[in-house]
Design a protein around this motif. Structure first.
Motif, PDB file in Angstrom:
ATOM      1  N   GLU A   1      40.591  29.632  41.267  1.00 48.65           N
ATOM      2  CA  GLU A   1      40.091  30.845  41.916  1.00 48.65           C
ATOM      3  C   GLU A   1      40.571  32.100  41.192  1.00 48.65           C
ATOM      4  OE1 GLU A   1      41.080  30.835  46.058  1.00 48.65           O
ATOM      5  OE2 GLU A   1      40.044  28.931  46.400  1.00 48.65           O
TER       6      GLU A   1
ATOM      7  N   GLU B   1      38.111  34.766  39.482  1.00 48.72           N
ATOM      8  CA  GLU B   1      38.189  36.187  39.815  1.00 48.72           C
ATOM      9  C   GLU B   1      38.235  37.025  38.539  1.00 48.72           C
ATOM     10  OE1 GLU B   1      41.928  38.820  41.049  1.00 48.72           O
ATOM     11  OE2 GLU B   1      41.400  37.332  42.558  1.00 48.72           O
ATOM     12  N   TYR B   2      39.014  36.584  37.594  1.00 46.39           N
ATOM     13  CA  TYR B   2      39.127  37.311  36.324  1.00 46.39           C
ATOM     14  C   TYR B   2      37.797  37.276  35.568  1.00 46.39           C
ATOM     15  CZ  TYR B   2      40.890  39.033  31.962  1.00 46.39           C
ATOM     16  OH  TYR B   2      41.079  39.796  30.854  1.00 46.39           O
TER      17      TYR B   2
ATOM     18  N   ARG C   1      35.389  39.743  36.997  1.00 47.86           N
ATOM     19  CA  ARG C   1      35.648  41.127  36.563  1.00 47.86           C
ATOM     20  C   ARG C   1      35.053  41.363  35.192  1.00 47.86           C
ATOM     21  NH1 ARG C   1      41.884  42.099  37.127  1.00 47.86           N
ATOM     22  NH2 ARG C   1      41.478  42.065  34.930  1.00 47.86           N
TER      23      ARG C   1
END
Length: 74
Positions: free
Chosen positions: A47, A51-52, A55
């Motif tokens: 996760e 998430e990275y 971005r």
């Protein structure tokens, strides 16, 4: 916070690895050893990487650009 208790790996270490170019769990395992013992941290580590990646795909200017390695010619 500790994500991988077995190997004492924190979320900050996982984020730092993502900033250095780690993009999937296999590479994270090779880099830090996360999720190589009991595996209960696998989902959280994945996760954080997702998430990275999100971005980066959103064009967040704070996300570092990949570095291109050019070997020196001897």
């Amino acid at each position: 916070m500790y994500v991988c208790i077995c190997n004492a790996i924190t979320d900050k270490q996982i984020r730092a690895a993502a900033e250095q170019g780690v993009t999937d769990l296999w590479a994270l395992q090779a880099e830090l050893g996360v999720a190589t013992n009991c595996g209960s941290c696998k989902d959280v580590a994945s996760e954080i990487l997702a998430e990275y990646r999100g971005r980066q795909l959103a064009g967040d200017n704070r996300a570092p650009r990949p570095m291109i390695y050019t070997p020196a010619i001897a």
